[in-house]
Design an enzyme around this catalytic site. Structure first.
Site, PDB file in Angstrom:
ATOM      1  N   SER A  87       0.917  -1.080   0.037  1.00 58.04           N
ATOM      2  CA  SER A  87      -0.009   0.081  -0.045  1.00 58.04           C
ATOM      3  C   SER A  87       0.888   1.210   0.042  1.00 58.04           C
ATOM      4  O   SER A  87       1.786   1.412  -0.827  1.00 58.04           O
ATOM      5  CB  SER A  87      -0.935  -0.184   1.342  1.00 58.04           C
ATOM      6  OG  SER A  87      -1.795   1.151   1.161  1.00 58.04           O
ATOM      7  N   ASP A 115      -5.108  -4.406   5.463  1.00 56.44           N
ATOM      8  CA  ASP A 115      -5.510  -5.620   4.366  1.00 56.44           C
ATOM      9  C   ASP A 115      -4.169  -6.197   4.038  1.00 56.44           C
ATOM     10  O   ASP A 115      -3.052  -5.881   4.433  1.00 56.44           O
ATOM     11  CB  ASP A 115      -5.619  -4.597   2.856  1.00 56.44           C
ATOM     12  CG  ASP A 115      -6.109  -5.500   1.880  1.00 56.44           C
ATOM     13  OD1 ASP A 115      -6.571  -6.514   2.217  1.00 56.44           O
ATOM     14  OD2 ASP A 115      -5.823  -4.947   0.676  1.00 56.44           O
ATOM     15  N   HIS A 171      -2.525  -1.059  -3.886  1.00 51.60           N
ATOM     16  CA  HIS A 171      -3.438  -0.251  -3.621  1.00 51.60           C
ATOM     17  C   HIS A 171      -3.068   1.147  -4.135  1.00 51.60           C
ATOM     18  O   HIS A 171      -2.083   1.679  -4.298  1.00 51.60           O
ATOM     19  CB  HIS A 171      -3.538   0.349  -1.995  1.00 51.60           C
ATOM     20  CG  HIS A 171      -3.976  -0.772  -1.235  1.00 51.60           C
ATOM     21  ND1 HIS A 171      -4.050  -0.777   0.339  1.00 51.60           N
ATOM     22  CD2 HIS A 171      -4.575  -2.002  -1.349  1.00 51.60           C
ATOM     23  CE1 HIS A 171      -4.488  -1.884   0.666  1.00 51.60           C
ATOM     24  NE2 HIS A 171      -4.690  -2.562  -0.232  1.00 51.60           N
TER      25      HIS A 171
END
Lengths: 200, 279
Positions: A10, A129, A37
Protein backbone atom coordinates in the site's frame (compact mmCIF):
# COMPACT_ATOMS: atom_id res chain seq x y z
CA UNK A 1 0.77 -27.73 -6.11
CA UNK A 2 2.20 -25.27 -8.66
CA UNK A 3 3.82 -22.28 -7.01
CA UNK A 4 2.62 -18.71 -7.27
CA UNK A 5 4.02 -15.63 -5.54
CA UNK A 6 1.47 -13.05 -4.40
CA UNK A 7 2.65 -9.62 -3.24
CA UNK A 8 0.62 -6.96 -1.43
CA UNK A 9 1.54 -3.38 -0.64
CA UNK A 10 0.00 0.00 0.00
CA UNK A 11 1.58 3.31 1.05
CA UNK A 12 5.23 3.32 -0.10
CA UNK A 13 4.58 0.26 -2.23
CA UNK A 14 5.74 1.63 -5.55
CA UNK A 15 9.25 2.34 -4.29
CA UNK A 16 9.38 -0.99 -2.46
CA UNK A 17 8.20 -2.91 -5.52
CA UNK A 18 10.82 -1.22 -7.66
CA UNK A 19 13.56 -2.33 -5.24
CA UNK A 20 12.18 -5.86 -5.03
CA UNK A 21 11.52 -6.39 -8.75
CA UNK A 22 14.86 -4.87 -9.81
CA UNK A 23 16.56 -7.64 -7.85
CA UNK A 24 14.49 -10.51 -9.30
CA UNK A 25 16.59 -12.71 -11.61
CA UNK A 26 15.45 -12.86 -15.25
CA UNK A 27 15.16 -16.65 -14.98
CA UNK A 28 12.78 -16.57 -12.00
CA UNK A 29 10.33 -19.31 -12.95
CA UNK A 30 7.20 -18.69 -10.87
CA UNK A 31 4.43 -16.30 -11.76
CA UNK A 32 4.09 -13.24 -9.49
CA UNK A 33 0.78 -11.44 -8.87
CA UNK A 34 0.78 -8.01 -7.25
CA UNK A 35 -1.86 -5.91 -5.52
CA UNK A 36 -0.75 -2.32 -4.98
CA UNK A 37 -3.44 -0.10 -3.48
CA UNK A 38 -4.14 2.84 -5.77
CA UNK A 39 -6.80 5.25 -6.98
CA UNK A 40 -9.69 3.87 -8.99
CA UNK A 41 -8.91 5.67 -12.23
CA UNK A 42 -5.15 5.37 -11.91
CA UNK A 43 -4.31 2.82 -14.59
CA UNK A 44 -1.50 4.33 -16.61
CA UNK A 45 1.74 4.59 -14.69
CA UNK A 46 2.21 1.59 -12.43
CA UNK A 47 3.10 -1.04 -15.04
CA UNK A 48 5.65 1.10 -16.96
CA UNK A 49 7.30 2.17 -13.70
CA UNK A 50 7.71 -1.46 -12.68
CA UNK A 51 8.72 -2.73 -16.12
CA UNK A 52 11.48 -0.16 -16.40
CA UNK A 53 13.41 -1.74 -13.51
CA UNK A 54 12.47 -5.39 -13.98
CA UNK A 55 13.87 -8.10 -16.26
CA UNK A 56 10.65 -10.16 -16.17
CA UNK A 57 7.67 -9.15 -18.32
CA UNK A 58 5.15 -7.04 -16.35
CA UNK A 59 1.50 -6.56 -17.37
CA UNK A 60 -1.89 -5.56 -15.99
CA UNK A 61 -4.27 -8.51 -15.76
CA UNK A 62 -7.12 -8.98 -18.23
CA UNK A 63 -10.06 -11.10 -17.17
CA UNK A 64 -9.43 -14.89 -17.44
CA UNK A 65 -5.82 -14.37 -18.48
CA UNK A 66 -3.77 -17.57 -18.08
CA UNK A 67 -1.16 -17.49 -15.30
CA UNK A 68 2.02 -17.74 -17.38
CA UNK A 69 5.25 -18.83 -15.71
CA UNK A 70 7.89 -16.16 -15.28
CA UNK A 71 5.47 -13.29 -15.74
CA UNK A 72 4.52 -10.51 -13.36
CA UNK A 73 0.83 -9.65 -13.16
CA UNK A 74 -0.51 -6.45 -11.66
CA UNK A 75 -4.09 -6.11 -10.38
CA UNK A 76 -5.97 -3.46 -12.39
CA UNK A 77 -7.22 -0.36 -10.58
CA UNK A 78 -10.73 -0.73 -9.10
CA UNK A 79 -10.95 -4.52 -9.64
CA UNK A 80 -10.30 -7.37 -7.23
CA UNK A 81 -7.81 -9.89 -8.60
CA UNK A 82 -8.50 -13.57 -7.86
CA UNK A 83 -6.64 -16.78 -8.63
CA UNK A 84 -8.43 -19.76 -10.14
CA UNK A 85 -7.01 -23.07 -11.32
CA UNK A 86 -7.38 -22.02 -14.98
CA UNK A 87 -6.20 -18.42 -14.70
CA UNK A 88 -6.93 -15.07 -13.15
CA UNK A 89 -10.44 -13.75 -12.54
CA UNK A 90 -11.52 -10.19 -11.82
CA UNK A 91 -14.44 -8.89 -9.80
CA UNK A 92 -16.05 -5.57 -8.94
CA UNK A 93 -17.41 -6.86 -5.63
CA UNK A 94 -17.40 -4.26 -2.83
CA UNK A 95 -14.07 -3.22 -1.33
CA UNK A 96 -12.56 -5.59 1.24
CA UNK A 97 -10.53 -4.05 4.07
CA UNK A 98 -11.49 -0.71 2.48
CA UNK A 99 -9.63 -1.67 -0.68
CA UNK A 100 -10.29 -2.72 -4.27
CA UNK A 101 -8.10 -4.36 -5.34
CA UNK A 102 -7.74 -6.02 -1.95
CA UNK A 103 -4.69 -7.99 -0.85
CA UNK A 104 -6.90 -10.29 1.26
CA UNK A 105 -8.96 -11.26 -1.81
CA UNK A 106 -5.85 -12.11 -3.85
CA UNK A 107 -4.15 -13.99 -1.01
CA UNK A 108 -7.24 -15.96 0.06
CA UNK A 109 -7.98 -17.10 -3.49
CA UNK A 110 -4.31 -18.00 -4.00
CA UNK A 111 -4.39 -20.01 -0.78
CA UNK A 112 -7.55 -21.84 -1.85
CA UNK A 113 -6.33 -22.74 -5.33
CA UNK A 114 -2.55 -23.16 -4.82
CA UNK A 115 -2.49 -24.48 -1.25
CA UNK A 116 1.13 -25.29 -0.31
CA UNK A 117 2.30 -23.60 -3.51
CA UNK A 118 1.17 -20.13 -2.43
CA UNK A 119 3.96 -17.77 -1.36
CA UNK A 120 2.67 -14.49 0.09
CA UNK A 121 4.76 -11.33 0.52
CA UNK A 122 3.49 -8.35 2.53
CA UNK A 123 5.36 -5.11 2.00
CA UNK A 124 4.99 -1.58 3.33
CA UNK A 125 1.55 -0.07 3.89
CA UNK A 126 -1.01 1.46 6.17
CA UNK A 127 -4.10 -0.43 7.33
CA UNK A 128 -4.58 -4.16 7.79
CA UNK A 129 -5.36 -5.46 4.32
CA UNK A 130 -3.40 -8.66 3.74
CA UNK A 131 -3.40 -9.85 7.35
CA UNK A 132 -6.37 -12.19 6.88
CA UNK A 133 -4.92 -13.28 3.53
CA UNK A 134 -1.56 -14.10 5.09
CA UNK A 135 -3.34 -16.17 7.73
CA UNK A 136 -5.28 -18.03 5.00
CA UNK A 137 -2.05 -18.89 3.17
CA UNK A 138 -0.55 -20.24 6.39
CA UNK A 139 -3.66 -22.32 7.17
CA UNK A 140 -3.35 -24.02 3.78
CA UNK A 141 0.33 -24.77 4.22
CA UNK A 142 1.87 -22.02 2.08
CA UNK A 143 4.64 -19.63 2.95
CA UNK A 144 4.53 -15.97 4.02
CA UNK A 145 7.40 -13.46 3.95
CA UNK A 146 6.95 -10.01 5.48
CA UNK A 147 8.94 -6.82 5.13
CA UNK A 148 10.40 -5.74 8.50
CA UNK A 149 7.87 -3.18 9.81
CA UNK A 150 10.56 -1.22 11.62
CA UNK A 151 12.30 -0.31 8.36
CA UNK A 152 9.26 -0.18 6.04
CA UNK A 153 7.98 3.21 4.87
CA UNK A 154 4.70 2.34 6.64
CA UNK A 155 4.89 -0.47 9.19
CA UNK A 156 1.20 -0.99 10.01
CA UNK A 157 0.35 -3.46 7.25
CA UNK A 158 3.36 -5.78 7.65
CA UNK A 159 2.88 -5.49 11.43
CA UNK A 160 -0.76 -6.56 11.13
CA UNK A 161 0.26 -9.60 9.04
CA UNK A 162 2.83 -10.62 11.66
CA UNK A 163 0.20 -10.29 14.40
CA UNK A 164 -2.41 -12.28 12.45
CA UNK A 165 -0.38 -15.17 11.04
CA UNK A 166 2.59 -17.35 11.97
CA UNK A 167 4.68 -15.81 9.18
CA UNK A 168 7.80 -17.65 8.05
CA UNK A 169 10.28 -14.82 7.76
CA UNK A 170 10.52 -11.12 8.53
CA UNK A 171 13.10 -9.61 6.17
CA UNK A 172 14.65 -6.35 5.14
CA UNK A 173 13.26 -5.23 1.78
CA UNK A 174 16.57 -5.94 0.00
CA UNK A 175 16.57 -9.54 1.26
CA UNK A 176 13.16 -10.49 -0.14
CA UNK A 177 14.08 -10.99 -3.81
CA UNK A 178 17.06 -13.22 -2.94
CA UNK A 179 14.83 -15.24 -0.58
CA UNK A 180 12.25 -15.79 -3.34
CA UNK A 181 14.97 -16.74 -5.81
CA UNK A 182 16.36 -19.25 -3.33
CA UNK A 183 12.94 -20.83 -2.81
CA UNK A 184 12.46 -21.16 -6.54
CA UNK A 185 15.92 -22.70 -6.99
CA UNK A 186 14.98 -25.38 -4.51
CA UNK A 187 11.89 -25.93 -6.62
CA UNK A 188 9.69 -26.33 -3.59
CA UNK A 189 9.25 -25.03 -0.09
CA UNK A 190 12.23 -26.03 2.08
CA UNK A 191 11.46 -28.78 4.53
CA UNK A 192 12.02 -26.59 7.57
CA UNK A 193 9.49 -24.04 6.36
CA UNK A 194 6.81 -26.42 5.25
CA UNK A 195 3.85 -26.58 7.57
CA UNK A 196 1.42 -29.40 7.87
CA UNK A 197 -1.76 -28.08 6.22
CA UNK A 198 -3.66 -29.81 8.99
CA UNK A 199 -7.43 -29.91 9.24
CA UNK A 200 -9.24 -27.09 7.48
CA UNK B 1 -14.41 -43.19 -10.90
CA UNK B 2 -11.60 -41.56 -9.00
CA UNK B 3 -11.75 -40.70 -5.34
CA UNK B 4 -9.99 -37.95 -3.44
CA UNK B 5 -8.66 -37.03 -0.04
CA UNK B 6 -7.31 -33.69 -1.12
CA UNK B 7 -9.09 -30.91 0.81
CA UNK B 8 -8.97 -28.61 -2.24
CA UNK B 9 -10.77 -31.23 -4.31
CA UNK B 10 -13.32 -31.75 -1.54
CA UNK B 11 -14.10 -28.01 -1.38
CA UNK B 12 -14.58 -28.02 -5.11
CA UNK B 13 -16.77 -31.13 -4.93
CA UNK B 14 -19.01 -29.53 -2.28
CA UNK B 15 -19.34 -26.34 -4.32
CA UNK B 16 -20.22 -28.39 -7.40
CA UNK B 17 -22.93 -30.25 -5.47
CA UNK B 18 -24.39 -26.97 -4.21
CA UNK B 19 -24.56 -25.49 -7.72
CA UNK B 20 -26.01 -28.68 -9.17
CA UNK B 21 -28.69 -28.72 -6.47
CA UNK B 22 -29.60 -25.06 -6.97
CA UNK B 23 -29.89 -25.62 -10.70
CA UNK B 24 -32.15 -28.66 -10.38
CA UNK B 25 -34.29 -27.21 -7.61
CA UNK B 26 -34.61 -23.57 -8.71
CA UNK B 27 -33.67 -23.55 -12.39
CA UNK B 28 -30.82 -21.05 -12.03
CA UNK B 29 -27.63 -22.38 -13.56
CA UNK B 30 -24.56 -20.97 -11.81
CA UNK B 31 -22.33 -23.92 -12.70
CA UNK B 32 -20.30 -21.93 -15.23
CA UNK B 33 -19.84 -18.91 -13.02
CA UNK B 34 -16.28 -18.02 -12.10
CA UNK B 35 -15.52 -20.17 -9.07
CA UNK B 36 -13.21 -17.86 -7.10
CA UNK B 37 -15.73 -15.02 -6.75
CA UNK B 38 -18.57 -17.48 -6.20
CA UNK B 39 -16.64 -19.17 -3.36
CA UNK B 40 -16.02 -15.82 -1.64
CA UNK B 41 -19.68 -14.90 -1.86
CA UNK B 42 -20.81 -18.30 -0.59
CA UNK B 43 -18.43 -18.06 2.37
CA UNK B 44 -19.75 -14.58 3.18
CA UNK B 45 -23.34 -15.77 2.93
CA UNK B 46 -22.68 -18.76 5.19
CA UNK B 47 -21.21 -16.41 7.79
CA UNK B 48 -24.15 -14.00 7.58
CA UNK B 49 -26.66 -16.83 7.94
CA UNK B 50 -24.68 -18.75 10.55
CA UNK B 51 -24.43 -21.86 8.37
CA UNK B 52 -21.35 -23.97 9.02
CA UNK B 53 -20.93 -25.97 5.81
CA UNK B 54 -21.61 -25.73 2.09
CA UNK B 55 -23.72 -28.88 2.21
CA UNK B 56 -25.67 -27.41 5.14
CA UNK B 57 -26.36 -24.40 2.94
CA UNK B 58 -27.55 -26.67 0.12
CA UNK B 59 -29.95 -28.47 2.43
CA UNK B 60 -31.58 -25.21 3.52
CA UNK B 61 -31.55 -23.61 0.04
CA UNK B 62 -33.45 -26.62 -1.33
CA UNK B 63 -36.26 -26.21 1.20
CA UNK B 64 -36.42 -22.58 2.30
CA UNK B 65 -37.68 -20.22 -0.38
CA UNK B 66 -36.76 -17.00 1.41
CA UNK B 67 -33.22 -18.20 2.10
CA UNK B 68 -32.90 -19.13 -1.58
CA UNK B 69 -34.02 -15.60 -2.58
CA UNK B 70 -31.34 -14.07 -0.37
CA UNK B 71 -28.72 -16.51 -1.70
CA UNK B 72 -29.57 -15.80 -5.33
CA UNK B 73 -29.19 -12.09 -4.74
CA UNK B 74 -25.91 -12.56 -2.90
CA UNK B 75 -24.46 -14.75 -5.66
CA UNK B 76 -25.58 -12.84 -8.73
CA UNK B 77 -25.66 -9.14 -7.94
CA UNK B 78 -22.75 -7.07 -9.25
CA UNK B 79 -23.32 -3.51 -8.16
CA UNK B 80 -21.25 -1.02 -10.08
CA UNK B 81 -21.09 2.75 -9.78
CA UNK B 82 -22.50 5.46 -12.03
CA UNK B 83 -20.12 6.51 -14.81
CA UNK B 84 -17.61 3.84 -13.80
CA UNK B 85 -14.56 4.47 -16.03
CA UNK B 86 -15.47 8.07 -16.97
CA UNK B 87 -13.23 8.00 -20.06
CA UNK B 88 -15.42 5.24 -21.49
CA UNK B 89 -18.54 7.41 -21.15
CA UNK B 90 -16.66 10.37 -22.58
CA UNK B 91 -15.75 8.24 -25.62
CA UNK B 92 -19.38 7.12 -25.90
CA UNK B 93 -20.52 10.74 -25.89
CA UNK B 94 -17.88 12.05 -28.28
CA UNK B 95 -17.37 9.14 -30.68
CA UNK B 96 -20.54 7.03 -30.71
CA UNK B 97 -23.30 9.61 -30.16
CA UNK B 98 -22.50 11.53 -33.41
CA UNK B 99 -22.96 8.28 -35.34
CA UNK B 100 -26.14 7.00 -33.72
CA UNK B 101 -27.58 10.51 -33.99
CA UNK B 102 -28.17 9.74 -37.68
CA UNK B 103 -30.36 6.70 -36.87
CA UNK B 104 -34.14 7.21 -36.90
CA UNK B 105 -34.61 4.85 -33.95
CA UNK B 106 -32.05 3.34 -31.58
CA UNK B 107 -32.44 0.15 -29.59
CA UNK B 108 -29.97 -0.28 -26.71
CA UNK B 109 -29.63 -3.33 -24.48
CA UNK B 110 -28.09 -2.94 -21.02
CA UNK B 111 -27.48 -6.62 -20.25
CA UNK B 112 -26.94 -7.60 -16.61
CA UNK B 113 -28.12 -4.14 -15.53
CA UNK B 114 -28.05 -5.00 -11.82
CA UNK B 115 -29.39 -2.06 -9.80
CA UNK B 116 -29.25 0.28 -12.81
CA UNK B 117 -26.09 2.40 -12.43
CA UNK B 118 -24.95 1.72 -16.00
CA UNK B 119 -28.43 2.25 -17.42
CA UNK B 120 -28.94 5.67 -15.82
CA UNK B 121 -25.42 6.82 -16.74
CA UNK B 122 -26.18 5.99 -20.37
CA UNK B 123 -29.63 7.58 -20.21
CA UNK B 124 -28.22 10.83 -18.81
CA UNK B 125 -25.81 11.16 -21.73
CA UNK B 126 -28.53 10.33 -24.27
CA UNK B 127 -30.80 12.88 -22.60
CA UNK B 128 -28.15 15.60 -22.71
CA UNK B 129 -27.48 14.84 -26.37
CA UNK B 130 -31.18 15.09 -27.17
CA UNK B 131 -31.43 11.42 -28.20
CA UNK B 132 -33.27 9.80 -25.32
CA UNK B 133 -36.72 10.11 -26.90
CA UNK B 134 -35.49 8.35 -30.02
CA UNK B 135 -34.06 5.47 -28.00
CA UNK B 136 -35.63 2.36 -26.61
CA UNK B 137 -33.50 0.96 -23.80
CA UNK B 138 -33.87 -2.60 -22.53
CA UNK B 139 -32.50 -3.13 -19.03
CA UNK B 140 -32.32 -6.79 -18.06
CA UNK B 141 -30.99 -8.84 -15.20
CA UNK B 142 -31.59 -12.45 -14.23
CA UNK B 143 -32.97 -11.47 -10.83
CA UNK B 144 -36.48 -9.98 -10.93
CA UNK B 145 -36.08 -8.31 -7.56
CA UNK B 146 -32.94 -6.54 -8.75
CA UNK B 147 -34.69 -5.43 -11.95
CA UNK B 148 -37.50 -3.93 -9.85
CA UNK B 149 -34.93 -2.10 -7.78
CA UNK B 150 -33.28 -0.74 -10.94
CA UNK B 151 -36.65 0.49 -12.14
CA UNK B 152 -37.12 2.65 -9.03
CA UNK B 153 -33.93 4.58 -9.80
CA UNK B 154 -33.21 4.98 -6.09
CA UNK B 155 -29.64 5.05 -4.80
CA UNK B 156 -28.02 5.85 -1.47
CA UNK B 157 -27.47 9.59 -1.31
CA UNK B 158 -23.97 8.81 -0.04
CA UNK B 159 -23.08 7.52 -3.53
CA UNK B 160 -23.98 10.80 -5.23
CA UNK B 161 -20.70 12.55 -4.41
CA UNK B 162 -18.70 9.91 -6.27
CA UNK B 163 -21.28 9.84 -9.08
CA UNK B 164 -21.03 13.60 -9.48
CA UNK B 165 -17.24 13.46 -9.83
CA UNK B 166 -17.43 10.64 -12.35
CA UNK B 167 -20.19 12.43 -14.28
CA UNK B 168 -18.00 15.51 -14.60
CA UNK B 169 -14.98 13.43 -15.61
CA UNK B 170 -17.21 11.85 -18.28
CA UNK B 171 -17.82 15.27 -19.84
CA UNK B 172 -20.97 16.20 -17.90
CA UNK B 173 -21.53 19.96 -17.88
CA UNK B 174 -24.65 20.40 -15.78
CA UNK B 175 -25.05 20.36 -12.00
CA UNK B 176 -25.50 16.61 -11.43
CA UNK B 177 -28.05 17.41 -8.69
CA UNK B 178 -30.49 18.34 -11.48
CA UNK B 179 -31.02 14.62 -11.99
CA UNK B 180 -32.19 13.61 -8.52
CA UNK B 181 -34.15 14.62 -5.49
CA UNK B 182 -33.21 13.60 -1.96
CA UNK B 183 -35.50 12.04 0.62
CA UNK B 184 -34.49 10.17 3.78
CA UNK B 185 -30.87 9.55 2.75
CA UNK B 186 -32.00 8.33 -0.65
CA UNK B 187 -31.33 9.94 -4.01
CA UNK B 188 -34.28 9.42 -6.33
CA UNK B 189 -33.34 9.81 -9.98
CA UNK B 190 -35.71 11.65 -12.26
CA UNK B 191 -38.32 9.21 -13.66
CA UNK B 192 -37.92 10.97 -17.02
CA UNK B 193 -34.57 9.20 -17.39
CA UNK B 194 -36.17 5.75 -17.57
CA UNK B 195 -39.27 6.81 -19.49
CA UNK B 196 -38.07 5.00 -22.62
CA UNK B 197 -36.65 1.95 -20.82
CA UNK B 198 -38.21 -1.49 -20.66
CA UNK B 199 -37.18 -3.42 -17.54
CA UNK B 200 -37.32 -7.20 -17.73
CA UNK B 201 -35.89 -10.35 -16.20
CA UNK B 202 -33.58 -12.08 -18.66
CA UNK B 203 -30.98 -14.73 -17.90
CA UNK B 204 -27.89 -14.55 -20.11
CA UNK B 205 -27.08 -18.16 -19.24
CA UNK B 206 -30.35 -19.74 -20.31
CA UNK B 207 -32.53 -17.26 -22.24
CA UNK B 208 -32.40 -16.58 -25.96
CA UNK B 209 -31.96 -13.37 -27.87
CA UNK B 210 -35.12 -11.23 -27.84
CA UNK B 211 -34.45 -8.40 -30.29
CA UNK B 212 -31.87 -6.78 -32.55
CA UNK B 213 -29.95 -3.85 -31.11
CA UNK B 214 -27.78 -1.03 -32.35
CA UNK B 215 -25.84 -1.05 -29.10
CA UNK B 216 -25.26 -3.50 -26.24
CA UNK B 217 -23.72 -2.59 -22.88
CA UNK B 218 -22.38 -5.64 -21.07
CA UNK B 219 -19.59 -4.17 -18.98
CA UNK B 220 -18.11 -6.13 -16.06
CA UNK B 221 -20.86 -8.73 -16.27
CA UNK B 222 -18.97 -11.57 -17.93
CA UNK B 223 -16.03 -11.30 -15.50
CA UNK B 224 -18.22 -13.43 -13.23
CA UNK B 225 -18.39 -16.21 -15.85
CA UNK B 226 -15.86 -18.85 -16.87
CA UNK B 227 -14.43 -18.92 -20.41
CA UNK B 228 -16.93 -21.36 -21.84
CA UNK B 229 -19.93 -19.39 -20.56
CA UNK B 230 -18.33 -16.16 -21.77
CA UNK B 231 -18.16 -17.66 -25.26
CA UNK B 232 -21.82 -18.65 -25.10
CA UNK B 233 -22.90 -15.20 -23.93
CA UNK B 234 -20.78 -13.49 -26.57
CA UNK B 235 -22.52 -15.62 -29.20
CA UNK B 236 -25.85 -14.39 -27.84
CA UNK B 237 -24.61 -10.80 -27.92
CA UNK B 238 -23.26 -11.24 -31.45
CA UNK B 239 -26.56 -12.65 -32.65
CA UNK B 240 -28.48 -9.78 -31.03
CA UNK B 241 -26.41 -6.98 -32.57
CA UNK B 242 -27.12 -5.43 -35.94
CA UNK B 243 -24.32 -4.94 -38.45
CA UNK B 244 -22.22 -1.88 -37.52
CA UNK B 245 -23.69 -2.03 -34.03
CA UNK B 246 -21.59 -1.42 -30.90
CA UNK B 247 -20.68 -3.66 -27.97
CA UNK B 248 -19.25 -2.19 -24.77
CA UNK B 249 -17.14 -4.36 -22.45
CA UNK B 250 -15.43 -3.56 -19.14
CA UNK B 251 -11.99 -1.99 -19.08
CA UNK B 252 -10.17 -5.29 -18.43
CA UNK B 253 -12.39 -7.49 -20.61
CA UNK B 254 -11.72 -8.19 -24.25
CA UNK B 255 -13.01 -9.74 -27.46
CA UNK B 256 -9.66 -11.45 -27.90
CA UNK B 257 -9.96 -15.23 -28.20
CA UNK B 258 -13.75 -14.97 -28.44
CA UNK B 259 -15.48 -16.99 -31.17
CA UNK B 260 -16.34 -13.81 -33.12
CA UNK B 261 -13.15 -11.85 -32.58
CA UNK B 262 -12.62 -11.28 -36.31
CA UNK B 263 -16.11 -9.77 -36.70
CA UNK B 264 -15.27 -6.76 -34.51
CA UNK B 265 -12.98 -3.76 -34.66
CA UNK B 266 -11.96 -1.73 -31.66
CA UNK B 267 -13.85 1.47 -32.35
CA UNK B 268 -12.18 3.50 -29.58
CA UNK B 269 -8.88 1.85 -28.65
CA UNK B 270 -8.46 1.30 -24.92
CA UNK B 271 -12.12 1.87 -24.06
CA UNK B 272 -13.35 -1.62 -25.04
CA UNK B 273 -15.88 -0.09 -27.38
CA UNK B 274 -16.20 -2.57 -30.24
CA UNK B 275 -18.04 -2.27 -33.53
CA UNK B 276 -19.45 -5.25 -35.44
CA UNK B 277 -18.01 -5.03 -38.94
CA UNK B 278 -18.83 -8.55 -40.15
CA UNK B 279 -21.69 -10.97 -39.58
Amino acid sequence: MASLVVIGCSLGGLDALRVLLAAMPAEFPWPIAIVQHRGKNDDRLLVPLLQEVCALPVGEVEDKQPIALGHIFVAPADYHLLVEPAGFALSIDPPVSYSRPSIDVLFESAAASRRTGAVGVILTGTGEDGAAGAAAIKRRGGLVLVQDPSTATAGAMPGAAIAAAPVDRVLQLEAIAPALAELAREGRLPEALRDDPGPK
Amino acid sequence: MTSTNDPADLDSLELGLLLEGLHRRHGFDLRDYSRASLSRRIERFKQQEGIASTLGLLERALREGDLWERLLRELTIHTTSMFRDPTFFLAFREKVVPLIRTYPFIRIWVAGCSTGEELYSTAIILHEEGLLDRCRLYATDLNEEVVSQAKTGVFPVSSMKESTGSYQAAGGQRPFSEYYTVRDELAILSPALSRTTIFAAHNLVSDASFNEFQMIFIRNVMIYFNRSLQDRVLRLVHGSLCRLGFVCLGRRESMRFSPHEECYEEFVPGEKLYRKVRE
